[in-house]
Enzyme design. Structure first.
Site, short mmCIF file in Angstrom:
data_model
loop_
_atom_site.label_atom_id
_atom_site.label_comp_id
_atom_site.label_asym_id
_atom_site.label_seq_id
_atom_site.Cartn_x
_atom_site.Cartn_y
_atom_site.Cartn_z
CE1 TYR A 123 -49.96 41.98 -13.82
CE2 TYR A 123 -48.34 42.70 -15.61
CZ TYR A 123 -49.20 42.14 -14.61
OH TYR A 123 -48.76 40.93 -15.07
CG PHE A 409 -40.46 39.12 -7.45
CD1 PHE A 409 -41.52 39.00 -7.37
CD2 PHE A 409 -40.04 40.95 -6.21
CE1 PHE A 409 -42.79 40.19 -7.07
CE2 PHE A 409 -40.69 41.59 -6.19
CZ PHE A 409 -42.14 41.95 -6.80
#
Length: 409
Positions: A123, A409
């Site tokens: 990322y 999450f």
């Protein structure tokens, strides 16, 4: 190859999620876990990349509220559910999803995007910087003791079912959340996540337990944990598997850890996600026996540089011009004058000479105060253009408490 990127249709959720599970490998999630993620999901924020009618790429986001230094709460996109099928790797699908998603985040006026990464190396090229750490602990509770401050004997501990204790635990969490950067203000439905306890994920431990800590009849802390029973030739050798420990004051915090250390028939304690500056490390009498492992946790990406930098406060007065590179989101590129202190800040584009040069990735890493600009400069990722600017900015970006993400999450 011709692929189509579209918004997920809610009716396609089950198949779409199944493709995600297949991309990650391993057995499918338990039914209750899958159902919780379905209820928390936001189909309007999910992407479904198809090739010939078959899902080959997935990505989504949650509408979060993230605590930033100074206690402000900012809208943030919680990037999640990202996958590409093994048959379609290295074809630009992930890049296209990330570009489309960040444009959508900007359109929704969310100044930040955040994520946790199964593969951290992916990322950085999209502007995400490692912004916080999580500590895992494995403690020998037979050889360690907890130093408990005066007043601990006034703390009453009460075992309750996790469901029964949920409301009291959430009240404690709500009072704590704005005190530490990186924490998430829980949106409706997310209070169920800490109770998720699939039997397949217990690794031999028993069901989740909850202990409430009360002072003068008021709940001021809690711990959620399970016990993994074990026996060897010398007797009981169980492990306390700690999920959550939160408290409103140091006395209650220490009392909870003393309780966890003293559970019958156990000799070890593990905790997988604690803050990098957890006070527990100063409560024990021998840190060497804690077997500490540190890993990256939350990744932060500034989507609107000016708004994000102006939303937080700064430890010392600061007036610095940042030359920001952001080839993936060119609207963020340019020189930004950041002026601020512990009361507030402003950040605007400027034509003034730059004091520091860095990419948006480094801004994300330093944004919550978890990593210093000076450390990033030591790795060659921040360049000082005005003598003294690096020290000024590095100190100003610092925070009293390390950032911490309490759950994934």
């Amino acid at each position: 190859m011709t692929t189509e990127l579209r918004q997920l249709c809610p009716d396609d959720w089950a198949d779409w999620y199944g493709r995600l599970e297949r991309a990650f490998g391993g057995p499918p999630e338990a039914a209750d876990e899958r159902e919780l993620w379905r209820r928390l999901g936001e189909p309007e924020r999910c992407m479904d990349v198809r090739d010939g009618g078959e899902t080959v790429g997935t990505a989504g986001a949650y509408s979060f509220r993230l605590v930033v230094p100074g206690g402000a709460v900012l809208p943030a996109a919680g990037v999640t559910l990202v996958s590409v099928q093994p048959t379609h790797r290295r074809r630009g699908i992930l890049r296209d999803m990330m570009r489309h998603q960040l444009a959508d985040v900007r359109a929704r006026r969310e100044p930040l995007a955040v994520l946790t990464a199964s593969e951290p190396a992916i990322y950085g090229r999209f502007g995400y910087g490692t912004a916080s750490e999580a500590v895992s602990l494995s403690l020998d509770t037979l050889r360690l003791s907890v130093a408990v401050p005066a007043g601990a004997e006034d703390v009453r501990l009460r075992l309750v079912g996790p469901e029964e204790g949920l409301a009291d635990c959430e009240k404690v969490y709500e009072r704590l959340v704005t005190g530490r950067p990186g924490m998430l203000v829980r949106q409706p439905g997310w209070e169920r996540l800490p109770l998720l306890d699939p039997e397949a994920d217990r690794d031999g431990a028993g069901p989740l337990l909850c202990v409430l800590a009360e002072v003068a009849g008021r709940v001021r802390g809690y711990a959620r944990y399970a016990v993994k029973a074990a026996w060897d030739g010398g007797g009981p050798d169980g492990t306390v598997v700690v999920r959550d420990v939160e408290a409103l004051d140091p006395v209650v915090y220490a009392a909870l850890w003393r309780y966890l250390f003293g559970i019958d028939l156990t000799s070890k304690l593990t905790a997988r996600n604690r803050p990098a500056d957890d006070p527990l490390l100063h409560l024990v009498d021998d840190m060497r026996r804690c077997r500490i492992a540190v890993r990256e946790s939350l990744f932060v990406r500034l989507v609107e540089v000016g708004e994000a930098l102006a939303a937080r406060t700064y430890a010392t007065p600061l007036d610095v011009v940042l030359d920001v590179a952001d080839p993936f989101c060119p609207w963020s590129e340019g020189r930004w004058r950041l002026t601020g202190d512990e009361k507030g800040a402003s950040c605007e584009l400027t034509t003034d000479a730059a004091d520091l040069a860095l990419s948006v990735r480094e801004l994300g890493a330093a944004y919550l105060g978890g990593f210093t600009l000076a450390a990033l400069a030591g790795a060659g990722r921040v360049r000082e253009l005005r003598p003294g600017a690096l020290r000024e900015a590095s100190v100003a970006f610092g925070t009293q408490l390390k950032p911490w993400l309490p759950h994934g999450f």
